[in-house]
Design a protein around this motif. Structure first.
Motif, mmCIF file in Angstrom:
data_model
loop_
_atom_site.group_PDB
_atom_site.id
_atom_site.type_symbol
_atom_site.label_atom_id
_atom_site.label_comp_id
_atom_site.label_asym_id
_atom_site.label_seq_id
_atom_site.Cartn_x
_atom_site.Cartn_y
_atom_site.Cartn_z
ATOM 1 N N ALA A 239 0.956 -1.024 -0.141
ATOM 2 C CA ALA A 239 0.072 -0.101 0.067
ATOM 3 C C ALA A 239 0.780 1.200 -0.073
ATOM 4 N N ASN A 240 2.066 1.148 0.594
ATOM 5 C CA ASN A 240 2.671 2.304 1.030
ATOM 6 C C ASN A 240 3.573 2.657 -0.385
ATOM 7 N N ALA A 241 3.666 1.495 -1.246
ATOM 8 C CA ALA A 241 4.404 1.600 -2.483
ATOM 9 C C ALA A 241 3.342 2.115 -3.442
ATOM 10 N N LEU A 242 2.237 1.708 -3.352
ATOM 11 C CA LEU A 242 1.420 2.610 -4.472
ATOM 12 C C LEU A 242 0.971 3.738 -4.016
ATOM 13 N N LEU A 243 1.147 4.256 -2.931
ATOM 14 C CA LEU A 243 0.975 5.599 -2.411
ATOM 15 C C LEU A 243 2.050 6.615 -2.379
ATOM 16 N N GLY A 244 3.182 5.933 -2.808
ATOM 17 C CA GLY A 244 4.484 6.689 -3.039
ATOM 18 C C GLY A 244 5.043 6.984 -1.617
ATOM 19 N N ILE A 245 4.923 6.211 -0.662
ATOM 20 C CA ILE A 245 5.256 6.664 0.750
ATOM 21 C C ILE A 245 6.546 5.775 0.940
ATOM 22 N N GLU A 246 7.532 6.487 1.165
ATOM 23 C CA GLU A 246 8.972 5.692 1.709
ATOM 24 C C GLU A 246 8.655 5.057 2.841
#
Length: 152
Positions: free
Chosen positions: A138-145
């Motif tokens: 989910a973080n990868a999809l949202l662009g959150i490191e």
């Protein structure tokens, strides 16, 4: 002797000040009128109401009693003339089913809605949180490191 006469006169005066006892006819009028709803006040019986219509209806009840009609006949006459609404306890028939069973149906619907809401809340609460892999995706999809220093 004078004091006894004074006491008797005083007790008689006080007795009349409270009004004469109701006659059996007055009691019957009051009993029948208490079964009927005032069409003006709507939350009072004809017996308790001081509206002009209630006074007139009590007079009609008295006239019908004097004519020899029974309580059931008087109530039937009032119902025929003014409809089911005049009766505090309307008869059970197709037109009054909602009056009799509506409150119970509303209560049942409210309890069913409450049970459904509580069941949905419990299901949401018992749902497992995201696994670390799902959170990372989910973080990868949202662009959150990913935070530095976290063990993920």
């Amino acid at each position: 002797m004078k004091s006894a006469l004074r006491a008797l006169a005083l007790s008689l005066a006080l007795g009349y000040a409270h009004g004469a006892p109701a006659s059996p006819d007055d009691r019957r009028v009051t009993e029948i009128a208490s079964e009927l709803r005032c069409l003006v006040c709507q939350n009072e019986s004809i017996a308790a109401s001081r509206a002009d219509l209630a006074v007139d209806l009590r007079g009609q009840i008295r006239q019908q009693l004097d004519a020899g009609r029974t309580e059931a006949e008087i109530l039937a006459y009032m119902e025929a003339r003014y409809g089911d609404f005049i009766l505090y306890r309307p008869r059970l028939k197709a037109a009054t089913l909602l009056l009799w069973f509506g409150p119970a149906a509303l209560l049942a619907a409210g309890l069913a809605a409450l049970a459904l809401t509580l069941r949905r809340r419990r299901a949401r609460r018992d749902r497992p949180a995201l696994t670390p892999q799902q959170r990372q995706a989910a973080n990868a999809l949202l662009g959150i490191e990913a935070e530095k220093g976290s063990g993920s």
